[in-house]
Write a protein that holds these residues in place. Structure first.
Motif, short mmCIF file in Angstrom:
data_model
loop_
_atom_site.label_atom_id
_atom_site.label_comp_id
_atom_site.label_asym_id
_atom_site.label_seq_id
_atom_site.Cartn_x
_atom_site.Cartn_y
_atom_site.Cartn_z
N ILE A 9 75.39 48.18 22.30
CA ILE A 9 74.47 49.28 22.01
C ILE A 9 73.00 48.88 22.07
CG2 ILE A 9 76.15 50.62 20.70
CD1 ILE A 9 74.96 49.67 18.16
N CYS A 10 72.71 47.58 22.15
CA CYS A 10 71.33 47.13 22.30
C CYS A 10 70.75 47.69 23.60
CB CYS A 10 71.25 45.61 22.32
SG CYS A 10 69.60 44.99 22.72
N GLN A 11 69.56 48.26 23.51
CA GLN A 11 68.91 48.84 24.70
C GLN A 11 67.68 48.06 25.14
OE1 GLN A 11 70.09 51.45 26.54
NE2 GLN A 11 71.90 51.26 25.24
N GLY A 12 67.44 46.93 24.48
CA GLY A 12 66.36 46.05 24.93
C GLY A 12 64.95 46.55 24.66
N HIS A 13 64.77 47.36 23.63
CA HIS A 13 63.43 47.86 23.30
C HIS A 13 62.49 46.74 22.90
CE1 HIS A 13 65.32 51.81 22.87
NE2 HIS A 13 66.19 51.26 22.07
N ALA A 14 63.04 45.64 22.42
CA ALA A 14 62.26 44.48 21.96
C ALA A 14 61.46 44.76 20.69
CB ALA A 14 61.35 43.94 23.05
N ARG A 15 61.83 45.81 19.97
CA ARG A 15 61.14 46.06 18.70
C ARG A 15 61.43 44.92 17.73
NH1 ARG A 15 61.26 52.12 16.63
NH2 ARG A 15 60.59 52.43 18.76
N CYS A 16 62.64 44.42 17.78
CA CYS A 16 63.01 43.29 16.92
C CYS A 16 62.14 42.08 17.23
CB CYS A 16 64.49 42.96 17.08
SG CYS A 16 65.00 42.75 18.80
N GLU A 17 61.89 41.86 18.50
CA GLU A 17 61.06 40.72 18.92
C GLU A 17 59.62 40.90 18.43
OE1 GLU A 17 61.00 40.19 23.12
OE2 GLU A 17 59.72 38.42 23.02
N LYS A 32 68.56 42.77 27.14
CA LYS A 32 69.22 42.76 25.83
C LYS A 32 68.54 41.72 24.93
CE LYS A 32 72.91 45.27 27.16
NZ LYS A 32 73.30 46.55 26.61
N VAL A 33 68.76 41.91 23.65
CA VAL A 33 68.21 40.98 22.68
C VAL A 33 68.86 39.60 22.83
CG1 VAL A 33 69.86 41.60 20.86
CG2 VAL A 33 67.63 40.68 20.23
N VAL A 34 68.07 38.57 22.58
CA VAL A 34 68.58 37.20 22.49
C VAL A 34 68.24 36.69 21.09
CG1 VAL A 34 68.40 34.84 23.37
CG2 VAL A 34 68.23 36.77 24.95
N ASN A 54 64.32 48.46 11.78
CA ASN A 54 63.52 49.13 12.81
C ASN A 54 64.18 49.14 14.18
OD1 ASN A 54 60.64 50.03 11.89
ND2 ASN A 54 61.17 48.22 10.70
N CYS A 55 65.36 48.61 14.30
CA CYS A 55 66.07 48.70 15.59
C CYS A 55 66.49 50.15 15.80
CB CYS A 55 67.30 47.78 15.59
SG CYS A 55 68.32 48.06 17.06
N PRO A 56 65.99 50.80 16.85
CA PRO A 56 66.28 52.23 17.05
C PRO A 56 67.76 52.51 17.31
CG PRO A 56 64.53 51.48 18.51
CD PRO A 56 65.12 50.26 17.88
N GLU A 57 68.48 51.51 17.76
CA GLU A 57 69.90 51.72 18.09
C GLU A 57 70.83 51.30 16.97
OE1 GLU A 57 70.34 53.26 20.88
OE2 GLU A 57 68.24 53.03 21.48
N GLY A 58 70.29 50.68 15.94
CA GLY A 58 71.17 50.18 14.88
C GLY A 58 72.06 49.05 15.37
N ALA A 59 71.52 48.25 16.29
CA ALA A 59 72.33 47.21 16.93
C ALA A 59 72.39 45.90 16.13
CB ALA A 59 71.79 46.92 18.33
N LEU A 60 71.52 45.77 15.14
CA LEU A 60 71.45 44.50 14.41
C LEU A 60 72.07 44.64 13.03
CD1 LEU A 60 67.77 43.54 15.26
CD2 LEU A 60 69.85 42.61 16.30
N ARG A 61 72.65 43.54 12.57
CA ARG A 61 73.29 43.55 11.26
C ARG A 61 73.15 42.17 10.63
NH1 ARG A 61 78.94 43.24 9.92
NH2 ARG A 61 79.34 42.75 12.09
S1 SF4 Z 1 68.40 44.71 18.91
FE1 SF4 Z 1 67.52 46.76 18.69
S2 SF4 Z 1 65.28 46.51 18.68
FE2 SF4 Z 1 66.19 44.60 19.42
S3 SF4 Z 1 66.18 44.81 21.64
FE3 SF4 Z 1 68.19 45.55 20.93
S4 SF4 Z 1 67.98 47.76 20.63
FE4 SF4 Z 1 65.92 46.88 20.77
#
Ligand code: SF4
Length: 68
Positions: A9-17, A32-34, A54-61
């Motif tokens: 579900i990660c969309q690579g927005h890089a908000r986490c980064e 995708k996130v690394v 702040n991950c818009p996709e809720g991909a992190l836990r």
């Molecule tokens: S984990 Fe969330 S904020 Fe980080 S790149 Fe993926 S979708 Fe974006």
């Protein structure tokens, strides 16, 4: 404490980064996130929490105690 990402579900927005570059980066090819360090030090807990929230996709836990 560990942080894990759901790559499906990660969309690579890089908000986490943007929030916590110590732990998160983005793979330019995959989009995708690394996660540099799944088991992160306690002093980064607040930043990692902020990134998770702040991950818009809720991909992190955050996982306590071990990988799940
Ligand atoms: S984990 Fe969330 S904020 Fe980080 S790149 Fe993926 S979708 Fe974006």
């Amino acid at each position: 404490m560990y942080v894990v990402a759901n790559m499906n579900i990660c969309q690579g927005h890089a908000r986490c980064e943007d929030i916590c570059p110590e732990i998160f980066s983005t793979d330019d090819n995959e989009g995708k996130v690394v996660i540099a360090q799944s088991e992160f030090p306690d002093d980064l807990l607040e930043k990692v929490r902020l990134a998770v929230r702040n991950c818009p996709e809720g991909a992190l836990r955050i996982v306590k105690g071990g990988k799940a």
